[in-house]
Motif scaffolding. Structure first.
Motif, PDB file in Angstrom:
ATOM      1  N   GLY A 363       0.794  -1.224   0.000  1.00 36.27           N
ATOM      2  CA  GLY A 363       0.000   0.000   0.000  1.00 36.27           C
ATOM      3  C   GLY A 363       0.824   1.269   0.000  1.00 36.27           C
ATOM      4  N   VAL A 364       2.126   1.157   0.259  1.00 29.86           N
ATOM      5  CA  VAL A 364       2.963   2.355   0.332  1.00 29.86           C
ATOM      6  C   VAL A 364       3.050   2.993  -1.050  1.00 29.86           C
ATOM      7  CG1 VAL A 364       5.256   3.263   0.877  1.00 29.86           C
ATOM      8  CG2 VAL A 364       4.264   1.452   2.280  1.00 29.86           C
ATOM      9  N   SER A 365       2.719   4.269  -1.109  1.00 32.89           N
ATOM     10  CA  SER A 365       2.582   4.964  -2.390  1.00 32.89           C
ATOM     11  C   SER A 365       3.935   5.308  -2.988  1.00 32.89           C
ATOM     12  CB  SER A 365       1.756   6.237  -2.197  1.00 32.89           C
ATOM     13  OG  SER A 365       2.445   7.133  -1.343  1.00 32.89           O
ATOM     14  N   ALA A 366       3.881   5.869  -4.189  1.00 31.21           N
ATOM     15  CA  ALA A 366       5.097   6.162  -4.951  1.00 31.21           C
ATOM     16  C   ALA A 366       5.812   7.416  -4.466  1.00 31.21           C
ATOM     17  CB  ALA A 366       4.758   6.285  -6.437  1.00 31.21           C
ATOM     18  N   GLY A 367       5.234   8.145  -3.522  1.00 33.92           N
ATOM     19  CA  GLY A 367       5.924   9.301  -2.958  1.00 33.92           C
ATOM     20  C   GLY A 367       5.337  10.627  -3.379  1.00 33.92           C
ATOM     21  N   TYR A 368       5.932  11.705  -2.859  1.00 33.10           N
ATOM     22  CA  TYR A 368       5.467  13.066  -3.133  1.00 33.10           C
ATOM     23  C   TYR A 368       6.052  13.569  -4.448  1.00 33.10           C
ATOM     24  CZ  TYR A 368       4.344  12.975   1.867  1.00 33.10           C
ATOM     25  OH  TYR A 368       3.848  12.640   3.098  1.00 33.10           O
ATOM     26  N   LEU A 369       5.267  14.389  -5.125  1.00 32.55           N
ATOM     27  CA  LEU A 369       5.744  15.004  -6.358  1.00 32.55           C
ATOM     28  C   LEU A 369       6.637  16.192  -6.040  1.00 32.55           C
ATOM     29  CD1 LEU A 369       2.458  15.146  -8.490  1.00 32.55           C
ATOM     30  CD2 LEU A 369       4.129  13.302  -8.347  1.00 32.55           C
ATOM     31  N   ALA A 370       7.746  16.273  -6.731  1.00 34.97           N
ATOM     32  CA  ALA A 370       8.608  17.465  -6.704  1.00 34.97           C
ATOM     33  C   ALA A 370       8.956  17.910  -5.285  1.00 34.97           C
ATOM     34  CB  ALA A 370       7.933  18.610  -7.465  1.00 34.97           C
ATOM     35  N   ASN A 371       9.178  16.940  -4.391  1.00 41.53           N
ATOM     36  CA  ASN A 371       9.517  17.296  -3.012  1.00 41.53           C
ATOM     37  C   ASN A 371      10.487  16.263  -2.430  1.00 41.53           C
ATOM     38  OD1 ASN A 371       9.557  18.272  -0.376  1.00 41.53           O
ATOM     39  ND2 ASN A 371       7.392  18.809  -0.399  1.00 41.53           N
ATOM     40  N   PRO A 372      11.723  16.241  -2.911  1.00 36.18           N
ATOM     41  CA  PRO A 372      12.672  15.232  -2.428  1.00 36.18           C
ATOM     42  C   PRO A 372      12.966  15.343  -0.945  1.00 36.18           C
ATOM     43  CG  PRO A 372      13.767  16.912  -3.778  1.00 36.18           C
ATOM     44  CD  PRO A 372      12.294  17.121  -3.938  1.00 36.18           C
ATOM     45  N   GLY A 373      12.937  16.576  -0.402  1.00 38.21           N
ATOM     46  CA  GLY A 373      13.194  16.736   1.025  1.00 38.21           C
ATOM     47  C   GLY A 373      12.144  16.053   1.869  1.00 38.21           C
ATOM     48  N   LEU A 374      10.872  16.232   1.523  1.00 39.84           N
ATOM     49  CA  LEU A 374       9.796  15.590   2.277  1.00 39.84           C
ATOM     50  C   LEU A 374       9.807  14.081   2.064  1.00 39.84           C
ATOM     51  CD1 LEU A 374       7.444  16.194   4.178  1.00 39.84           C
ATOM     52  CD2 LEU A 374       5.960  16.403   2.174  1.00 39.84           C
ATOM     53  N   ASN A 375      10.141  13.639   0.853  1.00 40.52           N
ATOM     54  CA  ASN A 375      10.252  12.200   0.616  1.00 40.52           C
ATOM     55  C   ASN A 375      11.309  11.581   1.528  1.00 40.52           C
ATOM     56  OD1 ASN A 375       8.291  11.639  -1.352  1.00 40.52           O
ATOM     57  ND2 ASN A 375       9.586  12.416  -2.983  1.00 40.52           N
ATOM     58  N   ALA A 376      12.434  12.264   1.669  1.00 44.44           N
ATOM     59  CA  ALA A 376      13.508  11.747   2.517  1.00 44.44           C
ATOM     60  C   ALA A 376      13.103  11.725   3.988  1.00 44.44           C
ATOM     61  CB  ALA A 376      14.760  12.597   2.328  1.00 44.44           C
ATOM     62  N   GLU A 377      12.231  12.657   4.384  1.00 43.87           N
ATOM     63  CA  GLU A 377      11.794  12.743   5.773  1.00 43.87           C
ATOM     64  C   GLU A 377      10.750  11.692   6.123  1.00 43.87           C
ATOM     65  OE1 GLU A 377       9.045  15.778   8.411  1.00 43.87           O
ATOM     66  OE2 GLU A 377      10.360  16.637   6.883  1.00 43.87           O
ATOM     67  N   ARG A 378       9.871  11.363   5.178  1.00 40.87           N
ATOM     68  CA  ARG A 378       8.725  10.511   5.500  1.00 40.87           C
ATOM     69  C   ARG A 378       8.843   9.083   4.953  1.00 40.87           C
ATOM     70  NH1 ARG A 378       4.259  13.615   6.916  1.00 40.87           N
ATOM     71  NH2 ARG A 378       3.380  11.651   7.656  1.00 40.87           N
ATOM     72  N   TYR A 379       9.623   8.878   3.902  1.00 42.15           N
ATOM     73  CA  TYR A 379       9.823   7.540   3.335  1.00 42.15           C
ATOM     74  C   TYR A 379      11.239   7.073   3.654  1.00 42.15           C
ATOM     75  CZ  TYR A 379       5.603   8.285   0.480  1.00 42.15           C
ATOM     76  OH  TYR A 379       4.314   8.532   0.038  1.00 42.15           O
TER      77      TYR A 379
END
Length: 513
Positions: A363-379
């Motif tokens: 169920g884990v989604s493909a991540g946030y668009l255009a937000n590598p900082g938030l992706n690194a924080e939450r995934y």
């Protein structure tokens, strides 16, 4: 879902807890068809073309006609340059054209980016279109929107009337391709786009209990804002199983009285009388904590599911079938999903200890668009599943019960400091919801020393409510004031509007100063 672990044994746990960590945290392994969601809808259109797919305001559309109109619109989108992997915004009012638009975008191989034309504001829409790189927007003539330069608007109503018939697009559909892009509010107030794939969605919609028992002929309510991820559960969950979608008008309760399956937030459900819903056999709630009394009331009349999970884990990743009088939890991981209770160092917590929930699995989604900082924080890489899998930090607090169910204790961002002590606002509200007559409650922090609470309905005794909190919780958790309302205000996604409640509490304090 791969069950092998990237670690031989979770650290800091004794042998018993290490065993239970895996037994409780891994949902059942289930085979899921590797299909794009709209392919399931196409199969029902081919098998039962005369079956009603959707109804709204006296207008009906069959599966056969839905397929025909969606093919026409999909052909137009492709002619306008839409390619597989693109994103197409859908800015519409609630109704049958909304359903046609969703299906057409998916048939073109694109992901739909939904927004309610009545609710979305121009600055937010510009941000959404830019972040999702949408150059085409499906709109409606009776709900015009202001589009930025370089973005093409296509009127669904006009296309329905004028576009020529066309065969279904011949596109190889990849389940790992994005199905929709949902924009969450974000902690900073700036919407964050989350890409959810067809495979993510199929894992919930095409397995039990997420399929909610929907079959051809089952009537499902569509009551939620299309920009809310739970609306995809309503719409695509219904149509992928051949059900009939009853799209509401202004009266949510009138829709609830006619359907067999209802998906809602607890706050919306608290405004509906279960005794009036004689056709309703299955109810699912998520999006915010559910009061136990509300769950008991509905579970006495229907199969009642309490779920939990952020947009980033595809609507819900835990569910419980609740029965009256039993402890209400958020259940267990849904099929092919995992849940880990971890401490601040991402080490597993002992069974029964409160920690932060991290979610893994399909169920884990493909991540946030255009937000590598938030992706690194939450995934983060999932060390428990291994194999290059990813886990998501939900910011929900929870613990395992002795029998392997998850108790929810609010969110880490719902924890506040009052008089130097840590207070979980949802814990205060949960005590209030146990007061006789209280259906719903919410608590806000006014300042570093003061809380204020709101209860629904207006017949609740505020003195009794405050006394109940004082007897159940430490003194620093007791609200300075308790305000009674006939109904708590809602956000456009059907959750309690705590921002508005905070304004009301401050106004009330100024009035008595």
């Amino acid at each position: 879902m791969k069950r092998a672990s990237g670690r031989d044994q979770p650290s800091a746990l004794d042998e018993r807890d290490a065993r239970l960590f895996r037994r409780f945290g891994w949902g059942p392994a289930r085979a899921v068809p590797r299909v794009a969601i709209h392919e399931m809808i196409e199969r029902h259109a081919a098998a039962r073309p005369s079956l009603t797919a959707a109804e709204h305001g006296g207008e009906r559309i069959t599966y056969g006609e839905l397929e025909r109109q969606a093919n026409r619109l999909a052909a137009l989108l492709i002619h306008r340059g839409v390619s597989p992997g693109d994103r197409v915004a859908l800015v519409v009012r609630r109704g049958i054209p909304m359903i046609i638009g969703i299906l057409a975008i998916l048939k073109a191989g694109a992901a739909y980016v939904p927004q309610d034309a009545k609710m979305v504001r121009n600055p937010a829409l510009r941000h959404i279109l830019a972040t999702a790189d949408c150059t085409i927007v499906l709109t409606q003539s009776d709900a015009p929107v202001e589009l930025p330069p370089g973005v093409l608007g296509i009127d669904i109503d006009r296309a329905r009337a004028e576009a020529p018939d066309a065969p279904a697009p011949r596109i190889a559909h990849d389940p790992s391709r994005a199905c929709y892009i949902l924009f969450t509010s974000g902690t900073t107030g700036t919407p964050n786009g989350v890409a959810v794939t067809h495979a993510n969605l199929a894992n919930l919609l095409l397995t039990e209990p997420g399929d909610l028992g929907i079959r051809p002929g089952t009537t499902v309510g569509q009551i939620l804002n299309i920009a809310f991820d739970m609306a995809a559960w309503e719409i695509l969950g219904c149509l992928s199983h051949g059900g009939t979608l009853l799209i509401r008008g202004d009266d949510i309760a009138a829709t609830a009285r006619r359907v067999n399956v209802l998906i809602a937030t607890p706050t919306i459900l608290s405004r509906i009388e279960p005794e009036a819903c004689e056709h309703l056999r299955t109810v699912a709630v998520a999006g915010e904590p559910c009061p136990g009394a509300l769950a008991d009331r509905w579970a006495a009349r229907s199969a009642f599911y309490n779920g939990c999970g952020p947009t980033e884990t595809t609507i819900v990743n835990t569910m419980q079938r609740h029965r009256p009088g039993l402890r209400l939890t958020i259940g267990r991981p849904t099929p092919n999903n995992t849940v880990y209770i971890l401490d601040e160092h991402r080490n597993p917590c002992p069974i029964g200890e409160v920690g932060e929930m991290w979610a893994g699995g399909d169920g884990v989604s493909a991540g946030y668009l255009a937000n590598p900082g938030l992706n690194a924080e939450r995934y983060a890489p999932d060390p428990f599943l291994g194999g290059g899998r990813t886990m998501f930090r939900t910011r929900d607090l929870g613990r395992w019960t002795r029998d392997g169910e998850l108790e929810h204790f609010g969110r880490t961002d719902d924890q506040v400091k009052v008089r130097g002590f840590r207070v979980e606002l949802d814990a205060v509200s949960a005590v209030l919801e146990g007061v006789p007559g209280c259906v719903r409650a919410a608590t806000v922090k006014l300042d570093d020393r003061t809380l204020a609470s709101f209860v629904q309905p207006a017949q609740v005794d505020p003195a009794l409510a405050r006394k109940t909190v004082a007897e159940a919780l430490p003194y620093y958790c007791v609200p300075e004031s308790i305000h009674i309302l006939e109904a708590l205000p809602l956000t456009d996604r059907g959750k309690i509007d705590k921002t508005r409640l905070l304004r009301l509490a401050r106004l009330g304090r100024e009035a008595t100063a």
